[in-house]
Structure formats: C-alpha cells, structure tokens
Design a protein around this motif. Sequence first.
Motif, short mmCIF file in Angstrom:
data_model
loop_
_atom_site.label_atom_id
_atom_site.label_comp_id
_atom_site.label_asym_id
_atom_site.label_seq_id
_atom_site.Cartn_x
_atom_site.Cartn_y
_atom_site.Cartn_z
N ILE A 158 1.74 -1.75 17.43
CA ILE A 158 1.58 -2.23 18.61
C ILE A 158 2.71 -1.45 19.64
CG2 ILE A 158 1.74 -4.06 20.28
CD1 ILE A 158 -0.69 -4.05 18.86
N ARG A 159 2.39 -0.81 20.55
CA ARG A 159 3.69 -0.20 21.62
C ARG A 159 3.31 -0.86 22.91
NH1 ARG A 159 4.57 5.90 19.84
NH2 ARG A 159 5.19 5.39 17.37
N THR A 160 4.24 -1.02 23.71
CA THR A 160 4.46 -1.54 24.85
C THR A 160 5.04 -1.02 26.07
OG1 THR A 160 4.32 -4.02 23.73
CG2 THR A 160 4.96 -3.74 26.04
N ILE A 161 4.63 -0.91 27.25
CA ILE A 161 5.32 0.00 28.28
C ILE A 161 6.57 -1.08 28.72
CG2 ILE A 161 5.09 0.43 30.83
CD1 ILE A 161 2.34 0.91 30.03
N GLN A 162 7.50 -0.42 28.58
CA GLN A 162 9.00 -1.01 29.09
C GLN A 162 9.49 -0.04 30.04
OE1 GLN A 162 9.58 -3.86 28.11
NE2 GLN A 162 8.55 -4.31 26.24
N TYR A 163 10.28 -0.59 31.04
CA TYR A 163 11.15 0.13 31.99
C TYR A 163 12.47 0.04 31.77
CZ TYR A 163 6.70 0.84 34.78
OH TYR A 163 5.56 1.24 34.85
N ASN A 164 13.20 1.22 32.06
CA ASN A 164 14.60 1.20 32.01
C ASN A 164 15.00 1.64 33.34
OD1 ASN A 164 17.42 2.03 31.79
ND2 ASN A 164 17.18 2.48 29.75
N GLU A 171 7.89 1.02 23.76
CA GLU A 171 8.46 0.24 22.77
C GLU A 171 7.66 0.11 21.73
OE1 GLU A 171 9.69 -3.13 20.87
OE2 GLU A 171 8.38 -3.30 22.36
N GLY A 172 8.15 -0.06 20.60
CA GLY A 172 7.67 -0.41 19.54
C GLY A 172 8.47 -0.96 18.27
N ASP A 173 8.24 -2.22 17.91
CA ASP A 173 9.16 -2.67 16.76
C ASP A 173 10.52 -2.39 17.14
OD1 ASP A 173 9.69 -3.88 14.47
OD2 ASP A 173 10.14 -1.80 13.21
N ASP A 174 10.70 -2.97 18.46
CA ASP A 174 12.36 -3.12 19.25
C ASP A 174 12.96 -1.81 19.19
OD1 ASP A 174 11.74 -5.89 19.46
OD2 ASP A 174 12.49 -6.21 17.27
N GLU A 175 12.05 -0.55 19.33
CA GLU A 175 12.75 0.84 19.40
C GLU A 175 11.88 1.35 20.74
OE1 GLU A 175 13.42 2.74 15.91
OE2 GLU A 175 14.83 1.32 15.14
N LEU A 176 12.59 2.23 21.09
CA LEU A 176 11.64 3.38 22.04
C LEU A 176 11.33 4.39 21.28
CD1 LEU A 176 14.05 3.27 25.27
CD2 LEU A 176 11.96 2.02 24.97
#
Length: 270
Positions: A158-164, A171-176
Amino acid sequence: MTGPGAPSRDELRAHLLRHYIAGDVATPRQNNLRHFRKMAEGDPYYQFGLDLGPWTYEETVAMMAGLAGTSPDLSHWYGDDTIDVERTLDALDAMGDRIGEAARAGSTVLLATGHPGALLDVLYVPLADALRAAGCTVPTPAEGWSYLSDEGRYGPEIRTIQYNKGVAALEGDDELRHTHHSAPMEAMLANLADESRYWPDLVIADHGWAGAAGEAGVSTVGFADCNDPALFAGHVLGKIEVCVPLDDFVLPRHYTPLTRYLMARADLSA
C-alpha cells in the motif's frame, strides 16, 4: 543569469561531469537498452502513463542518442553509457526559462518526484519554496490517496501520496518510495478536476508523475535518467515540454549546484 551562490554554466558543467550526473554515468549500457526495448514494446511500466504510440527499438536508441547523448551504436551492448552534458545544460536552461515564466505569472504549479531519496530535499523542495515566495500557488491535491502498488520489494504494498512542503511523493511502510507509476498523478489531477479549482499551469516532476501530467495536456517539465526513455519520447511527441537528461540517483548534495543554477536561470531567490 547567475545569482548568489549559483554556478556559471562552465562551473556547472565541470560539477556535473565530476560527480557523474552527466558525462560518464553509472547507469550500465545493458540496463539502458533493456529499458529502451521495454518502452518500444509498449510495456506500461516503462511508458510512465504516456500514450506514446508505436516505436521501434532502433528508433528508441536513435532518439535517446539525440536527446540524451547515449550511444547510438546498436552493437554497444555492455559497459558504460553516457549523457551529453551539453544536452543537460541546454535542457536546464529551457526548464529554468519555463519555470521563470510561471513564477512571473503567479501560476499554479504542481511538483512531484518518484526519486525522493535523491531529489526531494535538494531540488524539489527549494523550487516549491521559491515558487510560493514568488506568488505562485503550490497545491497539494489528493493527499492521503492510496493504492496497492506492485513495486514493493517484498511484494504488493500500500502506497500513499504524501507532501513535503508542497512536493508530492509516495510513502509505503513509513518510508518514502521510488516509483515509476502514473496513477498517483492521475489521482491528483482527478482531485483537482473534481474540486474545479487550482488546475495546474505547470507541473515539475519526473517518472510517471511527469508522464501522467503531460498525457493530460498539462504543461510539464521533467527530469529523466538515460534509462528512462518515455519522457524523452513524450518530448518528441509534444507532450513533455522539457526533459532534462541526468543521472537521477547520485548523492543528494551533488544536486545543489544544479538547483542553484536552475533557480538563477528562473530568476527565483534561493
């Protein structure tokens, strides 16, 4: 144009060659040719969300020689390959001019990277900060959108769009995560269309983030390694406005002079 701390073209040329961002690069010739063939065969993973139409393997090799400076020799199967540093510099100039145009217009600009480990903090985030300071809108659509990716090292993930600071990454498994996929940018553009606001005037991206934007008809400038022919093919077809050839995975600090040069060309403050 150069600004405080920005290298001249000659200084940047020397830096790019010294750190193998252009010139003799670490990407093996056999890897380049494998990716060229995969794109020509229509493999979606190597097309970055672009509808590229028919390409032969031979046309792809010739196209990459012309736009990135890789070897045109079809019998060159193994060993090192190259990126022509003058093509890199020319494309950086064109990208800087386009970003400067967007900045002066106060445009809406989307930024995203599939190479967060190398490029996020030293290239994309400074650009996002400078564009906001210049009066641009840097939206963050579809934040938290997720999907099941087949790019996971140990299987689907599972991967999620995150913004910096306004720059999208996965992000996947708490890593970019590194990604070639176009689905995240497609989700971002769909979200913007649903909201009927902040449709981007420009996208600055790489990999499938850039490909999906270009395919949607958004003015797109991007970075691509010499084993990523899709964005260069998109440029040939008029879907990618500028494609900068470079090795996209050297030590992050080595991209800082490139960022300063690009921002100076765009007349943006660091």
